[in-house]
Design an enzyme around this catalytic site. Sequence first.
Site, short mmCIF file in Angstrom:
data_model
loop_
_atom_site.label_atom_id
_atom_site.label_comp_id
_atom_site.label_asym_id
_atom_site.label_seq_id
_atom_site.Cartn_x
_atom_site.Cartn_y
_atom_site.Cartn_z
N GLU A 64 0.82 -1.21 0.00
CA GLU A 64 0.00 0.00 0.00
C GLU A 64 0.86 1.27 0.00
OE1 GLU A 64 -2.86 -0.24 -0.85
OE2 GLU A 64 -3.29 -2.33 -0.37
N HIS B 221 -5.53 -6.22 -11.28
CA HIS B 221 -4.98 -7.11 -10.26
C HIS B 221 -4.65 -8.48 -10.82
CE1 HIS B 221 -7.38 -4.01 -8.32
NE2 HIS B 221 -6.36 -3.99 -7.47
#
Length: 541
Positions: free
Chosen positions: A345, A436
């Site tokens: 992140e 993804h």
Amino acid sequence: MRFTLLGAGVLTALMISPAASAGDLATSRSAMRAQAMLQSGSVPMLKRAAADSFVARDVVVDRKGNEHVRFSRTYRGLPVIGGSIVVHSRNGRPDSVTQTMDELQRPDIVPSVNRRKAISVAGTHFDVAAQKAPTTRLVVYARGEATPALAYEVRYVGVKKDQTPTDMRYIVDAHTGQLLDKWDTIHTAGPGRDPRTCDTASSGTGTGLYVGQVELGTAQCSNGRYQLTDPSRGGGRTTNMSNRKVGLGAAFVDSDNVWGTGTNSSSQTVGVDAHYGVSMTWDYFDQVHGRSGIADDGQGALSRVHFGRNYANAFWSDDCFCMTFGDGNGSSVTPLVELDVAGHEMSHGVTSRTANLIYSGESGGLNEATSDIFGAMVEQFANNPTDAPDYLIGELVFRQDPNLPYQTALRYMFKPSLDGLSPDCWSPELGGMDVHYNSGVANHFFYLLAEGAVVPDGFGAGTGANLAPSDMVCNGDTSLAGIGHEAAGDIWYLALTGYMVEDTDYAGARAATLSAATDLYGAESAEYAAVAATWSAVSVE
């Protein structure tokens, strides 16, 4: 079953110059030299129209003194999406330019469609309640191979049904009213200050859910208590959302500077994991790549834990300059604060401040893969015995679930297709996949570059995966020998910060990493040859 975590939801040091503010860039010698090259027309192969202008955004000087200056492009004052460039110079002379925009034609900048129409078109695609009125701006849209078009960029903000915030950008043709593109700026895996002064650097200890007992950078308050705020790392802080979905969270406060119990019985426990993971990511980028924080400005970011209820995801948001972690779904997924998740992140933030890879198509896949790559490199750097380095993402997050008989991680960098959805090899259809999944090709490339065509322990013959070296490559070349994760990480970092632009695709990533390998090791080096051979091994030529 596929979770939209981390986005649908790492020793050779590089000598990288500190990032400059907008004011600093105006007087940066590197930026001024590059701007002069642009004005003189001496930058090789630059494609620009007469009314194009360029504004310096970032400067990177690699360890050999080569300068890489990133510019955003405008046309008659309008931002050009897909028009960013990086000017590369050696010994003060222009060498090359990275660009994805080759077209010289420019659109009529007087729109035929009004803003209300553009908002209406975008609104038909925004399927959650808007939290505030949508906004628009006129841009030139120049992604891909299409002729640049005048467009409205429409912004809608809301919250998805799974509690993930969404900050969508819709590109609507300003002459035809057609939707040209869309992407979310929330990339899925500061608080109000205590009125007391809490800025004295301290060192505490904590016991996390995944990382065991670790040291933590904390802050001592004027009243003698402590907070999970780290003055030694730019004031980065971790807060408790207490299962809420809005706000910045409440400060974690403690009287003895000993945090967590290693179990979820203490709300501090996952705060320990997140705080430690972000600190290790900060140290990795600082000590390995010379980057001081996400924006390279020495400023820490916010980490929010206990977000929402049964929220099985984590995400980065530019809007709050923060990382947010859910507690899992209460069954098969546990709190999403594992070390590589934190690294993932925080690395989204680094990407947003450098190449700013647009979060759709192949550039979106490269954005996701970059976070997986640096998440894995943070594990290598931390070398924490309770979360050993590997090329699995989020492997400690999963509990055994009869509905998930084999999946033991969110992603498998060495063999992405083990998740049943991500491709191992590039194909022309890749750009149409969720970011993804198409990220798998870059993850696969990085593993092979670092380790070679080697089956990791636990995935070879006689296991559930039953992999052989021939299964590790797309072209049968099992002779690939890795160059090590340190060199591979150096190459990817310089490629990201020095050569990739917002619309870089897989072919562009190959070119970017080859240029980075040339700068770091030379065009005749074993590292350069390994980069070329490894891209071929995942079908990127």
